[in-house]
Design an enzyme around this catalytic site. Structure first.
Site, short mmCIF file in Angstrom:
data_model
loop_
_atom_site.label_atom_id
_atom_site.label_comp_id
_atom_site.label_asym_id
_atom_site.label_seq_id
_atom_site.Cartn_x
_atom_site.Cartn_y
_atom_site.Cartn_z
N SER A 136 0.85 -1.19 0.00
CA SER A 136 0.00 0.00 0.00
C SER A 136 0.89 1.24 0.00
O SER A 136 1.76 1.39 0.87
CB SER A 136 -0.90 0.00 1.24
OG SER A 136 -1.71 1.16 1.26
N LYS A 162 -1.21 -1.10 -4.30
CA LYS A 162 -2.39 -0.29 -3.95
C LYS A 162 -1.96 1.16 -3.81
O LYS A 162 -1.00 1.47 -3.10
CB LYS A 162 -3.01 -0.77 -2.64
CG LYS A 162 -4.25 0.05 -2.24
CD LYS A 162 -5.04 -0.59 -1.12
CE LYS A 162 -4.48 -0.26 0.24
NZ LYS A 162 -5.39 -0.70 1.33
N LYS A 164 -3.14 5.06 -2.86
CA LYS A 164 -4.12 5.93 -2.24
C LYS A 164 -4.44 7.08 -3.20
O LYS A 164 -3.54 7.66 -3.82
CB LYS A 164 -3.58 6.50 -0.93
CG LYS A 164 -3.29 5.45 0.15
CD LYS A 164 -4.57 4.90 0.75
CE LYS A 164 -4.26 3.97 1.92
NZ LYS A 164 -5.49 3.46 2.57
N ASP A 189 -7.26 3.11 -3.77
CA ASP A 189 -7.96 3.16 -2.48
C ASP A 189 -8.35 4.60 -2.21
O ASP A 189 -7.50 5.46 -2.02
CB ASP A 189 -7.05 2.63 -1.36
CG ASP A 189 -7.76 2.56 -0.02
OD1 ASP A 189 -8.97 2.86 0.03
OD2 ASP A 189 -7.12 2.20 0.97
N GLU A 214 -11.23 0.74 -4.06
CA GLU A 214 -11.66 0.43 -2.70
C GLU A 214 -12.37 1.63 -2.06
O GLU A 214 -11.85 2.74 -2.06
CB GLU A 214 -10.44 0.03 -1.87
CG GLU A 214 -10.78 -0.43 -0.46
CD GLU A 214 -9.54 -0.84 0.31
OE1 GLU A 214 -9.69 -1.30 1.45
OE2 GLU A 214 -8.41 -0.69 -0.21
N ASP A 239 -14.63 -1.66 2.22
CA ASP A 239 -13.73 -1.72 3.38
C ASP A 239 -14.48 -1.18 4.59
O ASP A 239 -15.10 -1.91 5.35
CB ASP A 239 -12.47 -0.92 3.06
CG ASP A 239 -11.49 -0.80 4.23
OD1 ASP A 239 -11.75 -1.38 5.30
OD2 ASP A 239 -10.46 -0.13 4.09
N LYS A 263 -10.71 -6.74 7.40
CA LYS A 263 -9.73 -6.30 8.40
C LYS A 263 -10.18 -6.81 9.76
O LYS A 263 -11.31 -6.55 10.18
CB LYS A 263 -9.60 -4.78 8.41
CG LYS A 263 -8.93 -4.20 7.18
CD LYS A 263 -8.87 -2.69 7.25
CE LYS A 263 -8.13 -2.13 6.02
NZ LYS A 263 -8.21 -0.65 5.97
N GLY A 291 -4.53 -3.88 5.57
CA GLY A 291 -3.63 -3.54 6.67
C GLY A 291 -4.00 -2.23 7.33
O GLY A 291 -4.64 -1.37 6.73
#
Length: 369
Positions: A136, A162, A164, A189, A214, A239, A263, A291
């Site tokens: 990530s 991934k 952001k 994400d 996400e 998520d 998660k 995570g």
């Protein structure tokens, strides 16, 4: 299980570098390591994943401390536990506060596996001996910095990247990444940074062959995500919206997503995570393990969970050295060619580095059961 003590270790650890999402930027991670001790001296460990501010959810380090001390430990004092699956039932009267519940339940699961002399992965029904992992990457200062960071982790062999995103740092950035890495599995994400007004903008992502986007919309939404998924080819992964099996069932029935990120802390522990996994397996919904910038204990729990069969997409469980100069477990989690080999030692499979634990501990409380 003859529980004798619970210790609540409050730690403060500094990430190697600041981590930026649409929520904000931070570098110091304050959290709790929970330790359950039985009458024979066996020790089980869990980890809280709440942040100091209520960015990701309403929970914080302080609320975790309050709920664990004033409610969860009291419930354990007043009831006998034979199996960790009973813990979620015992904690059910206390609404939400899933990260606090997970921190305590995780320590009991670890203790249970150690008492049975089996790995935590085996205790929860896992079968894999190795797991694929991705990485990530937070929001970077420049696109060039992002490309260099992606290249670094692609060269290290991570199975998925991934990235952001947030408004103003999204489609054009991802288009540039895809141009430079045409064959790399990439996901975005959004951490709830968009609304349905952004549908036309988000639909541009369909041209980039992303593995998923996400949580693009509100943190507690499943209705608007269904509307968005109906007009997007890119799979939506939920998520923040999924706190329980009931949430997962409703989201799947509405068509709100094609993938779910499980998660442990967000759903209240391993028992509920297993239930969500089993439901998704039965309804052909891919899952993966996200995570929360965990230290070694939480990272070990994530590894164990990912050994379940429906975790068919690489998770966020990178190696310890990705985030920390020194971790609190021995050996530290390592990744080779995007793969983590699952430890087969009893419990979480890693030893606690007591010297490191003490080094990063700013407070510790002991409760007799």
């Amino acid at each position: 299980m003859p529980l004798k003590q619970i210790k609540l270790h409050k730690l403060n650890m500094r990430l190697k570098a600041p981590f930026t999402t649409s929520f904000g930027t931070f570098q110091d991670k304050e959290f709790f390591v929970t330790e359950c001790i039985d009458r024979e001296g066996n020790r089980g460990f869990g980890e809280s994943v709440a942040f100091t501010s209520p960015w990701y959810s309403e929970e914080t380090v302080k609320t975790n401390e309050h709920v664990i001390e004033d409610f969860l430990i009291k419930a354990l004092k007043e009831n006998d536990i034979e199996h960790p699956d009973q813990v979620s039932e015992l904690f059910a009267p206390f609404k939400r506060n899933n990260m606090a519940k997970s921190a305590v339940e995780g320590a009991i699961w670890d203790l249970y596996a150690k008492r049975k002399n089996i790995s935590l992965a085996k205790a929860i029904g896992g079968e894999k001996t190795e797991i694929d992992v991705g990485i990530s990457i937070g929001i970077q200062p420049t696109v060039k910095d992002l490309l260099n960071t992606v290249d670094h982790y692609v060269q290290e062999g991570y199975k998925r990247i991934k990235i952001k995103i947030k408004p103003g740092w999204d489609v054009d950035v991802l288009r540039e990444v895809r141009k430079h890495f045409p064959d790399t599995p990439i996901m975005a994400d959004a951490n709830s940074a968009y609304t349905l007004k952004d549908i036309d903008h988000l639909k541009q992502l369909d041209d980039l062959d992303l593995t998923m986007i996400e949580q693009p919309l509100e943190h507690d939404d499943i209705v608007d995500h269904a509307k968005l998924q109906a007009v997007m080819e890119t799979p939506i992964c939920l998520d923040e919206s999924i706190h329980s099996l009931a949430d997962a069932r409703k989201a799947i029935e509405l068509g709100s997503c094609k993938i779910i990120n499980i998660k442990i802390g967000r759903v209240g522990g391993l028992t509920e995570a297993k239930r969500i996994h089993d439901y998704c397996r039965d309804h052909d919904i891919a899952v993966w393990c996200g995570g929360m910038l965990e230290a070694g204990v939480g990272r070990a729990h994530n590894i164990a969970l990912t050994t379940l069969s429906q975790f068919i997409l690489p998770g966020d469980t990178a190696g310890s050295s990705r985030y920390w100069e020194q971790d609190i477990i021995k050996p530290e989690v390592t990744v080779k060619d995007g793969v983590i080999h699952v430890p087969d030692k009893p419990g979480i499979g890693y030893d606690i580095d007591d010297e490191a634990l003490e080094k990063f501990t700013v407070d510790v409380k002991t409760f007799q059961l």
